[in-house]
Each structure stands twice: as C-alpha cells, then as structure tokens.
Scaffold this active site. Sequence first.
Site, mmCIF file in Angstrom:
data_model
loop_
_atom_site.group_PDB
_atom_site.id
_atom_site.type_symbol
_atom_site.label_atom_id
_atom_site.label_comp_id
_atom_site.label_asym_id
_atom_site.label_seq_id
_atom_site.Cartn_x
_atom_site.Cartn_y
_atom_site.Cartn_z
ATOM 1 N N HIS A 43 1.087 -1.823 0.212
ATOM 2 C CA HIS A 43 0.396 -0.422 0.182
ATOM 3 C C HIS A 43 0.676 1.285 -0.385
ATOM 4 O O HIS A 43 0.874 1.879 0.678
ATOM 5 C CB HIS A 43 -0.588 0.304 0.907
ATOM 6 C CG HIS A 43 -1.797 1.362 0.383
ATOM 7 N ND1 HIS A 43 -2.745 0.882 2.067
ATOM 8 C CD2 HIS A 43 -1.983 2.268 0.692
ATOM 9 C CE1 HIS A 43 -4.123 2.092 1.611
ATOM 10 N NE2 HIS A 43 -3.248 3.074 0.971
ATOM 11 N N GLU A 70 -2.270 -1.800 -2.866
ATOM 12 C CA GLU A 70 -3.948 -0.709 -1.950
ATOM 13 C C GLU A 70 -3.375 0.764 -2.853
ATOM 14 O O GLU A 70 -2.375 0.317 -2.559
ATOM 15 C CB GLU A 70 -4.045 -1.340 -1.160
ATOM 16 C CG GLU A 70 -4.347 -2.163 -0.714
ATOM 17 C CD GLU A 70 -4.432 -2.954 0.421
ATOM 18 O OE1 GLU A 70 -5.331 -3.905 0.860
ATOM 19 O OE2 GLU A 70 -3.971 -2.543 1.297
ATOM 20 N N HIS A 191 -8.085 -6.168 7.673
ATOM 21 C CA HIS A 191 -7.512 -4.910 8.547
ATOM 22 C C HIS A 191 -8.111 -5.590 9.635
ATOM 23 O O HIS A 191 -9.039 -6.020 9.769
ATOM 24 C CB HIS A 191 -8.278 -3.703 8.501
ATOM 25 C CG HIS A 191 -8.010 -1.941 8.553
ATOM 26 N ND1 HIS A 191 -6.990 -1.392 8.048
ATOM 27 C CD2 HIS A 191 -8.274 -2.307 10.222
ATOM 28 C CE1 HIS A 191 -6.742 -0.929 9.240
ATOM 29 N NE2 HIS A 191 -7.091 -1.123 10.120
ATOM 30 N N ASP A 192 -6.559 -5.348 10.377
ATOM 31 C CA ASP A 192 -6.666 -5.981 12.267
ATOM 32 C C ASP A 192 -7.224 -7.313 11.936
ATOM 33 O O ASP A 192 -7.413 -8.577 13.513
ATOM 34 C CB ASP A 192 -7.813 -5.051 13.000
ATOM 35 C CG ASP A 192 -7.228 -4.241 13.141
ATOM 36 O OD1 ASP A 192 -6.067 -3.866 12.686
ATOM 37 O OD2 ASP A 192 -7.708 -3.443 13.600
#
Length: 238
Positions: A43, A70, A191-192
């Site tokens: 990213h 990303e 994400h997480d």
Amino acid sequence: MTRLSVNINKIATLRNSRGGNNPDLIQVALDCERFGAEGITVHPRPDERHIRYADVHALKKVIQTEFNIEGNPLEEKFVELVLSVRPEQVTLVPDALGQITSNHGWDTVKHQDLLIRLIAPFKAAGIRTSIFVDPILEMVEAAKTTGADRIELYTEPFAEDFPNHPTQAVTAYRKAAFRAHQLGLGVNAGHDLSLENLAFFKANVQPLDEVSIGHALICDALYYGLENTIQLYKRQLS
C-alpha cells in the site's frame, strides 16, 4: 480456498527507520511466497513513508504469486504506478492525504459516478479491481454497478467487537459477503484480522476469496518466526 496475501508495509517501515536495506524487502516478499503465502500486498502512499514506488516496480519483477497494490485512486501518481506495473489486482481505498492507516470504506452510492470513472482505466488494462467497503448491503449493491470485480470488506469493526460479541461482530460481514456473491462480486477482507479472530471470520463469512494481513502477521512473526507464522495463518483459513 481462501488465499492469504501478506501485506509487507511493516517490513518497509522497519527498513526505512534506519536507512539501508535491512531488512531486505524483496527477499522478505520472496520468503513469504516460499513459506506458503498466495499473494503479496503493498500500500504505497504519496510520502513513501513505508513502501516506496521503486519497491513496487522491483517487486513486480520477482513476485510469482498474486501481486495486490492498494491505494487511493484520486492520487494521479498512484494510478500511473498501477497502470505501469499492471499487478494482478488493484484495491482502491479512500484514504485521506497523510492518513496513518485505512479506516473506512467507500460510499459507493455517493461516489458512484466517481468510482465508475476511476475503475475504468484499470479494467481496460486487464487489472482485477477491488474496492474497499464497509459491510453495509447498500454499499455492496452499489459496488456492483461501479464495474468493480471484487469488494474488500473493512474488518476493523469486526476485530474490535469480536472478543466480547463474536456472533454480533460477524453478522453484517456474513450478510455482505452473501449479497456480494449473489451479485457476482468476489469477496476479499482485511484490517486487523489476526490469529485470534481469523478462523471464526472465515467460518462465518462465505464465500471469502482472499484476506490481506500485515500488521498482526508481522507482529506474530517476531515471536513465532515468519515461516511458522504464515503457516499458522494458513491453518486458520483451512
């Protein structure tokens, strides 16, 4: 089968903190593939505080699995990079300038016309296009008409609620993935996600084509080693 794509941004952050090339980002990416990862995610951001644009070009030359880039398609430099590199997948994220990490999905209703325009050049170049969305049925349905091939479900809210209310935490994601499948969209997530919550998420959210995991995986690797950690994550997806 749900594919594991390892986000190597944190490796670049560590390298950049001291200058030089230790750790060697390219070698880490190759090792992730050798240890079983089915993809590599990066990213890049405009300030190049972790992944540098030169890294992306260098990685494209050696990645043997799937390369996922990303970023924010409103940044002209990002669009030019992706069209030059031509990864297997581009994931469009609505980041603000200087944002530390991604923290919300696209409003695919409000930004429908914008997303159609942004996605078109990637599709024309033959790049599979995924857009970052929250697990809201309206957003999933509007994602379909942007021309996207996939959605990536933003999973931080799930991770936050999971320790106390796992079933409640996953419900919206289960419904969103099912609706996406009905519409012919592929489903990614990220994400997480972690060793603590990944197996539960995978068991309840179907279909699930790919997860992109960086921060938690790299943190776990400090204790378990990179090869063992990648195998531990793959087991959660089996």
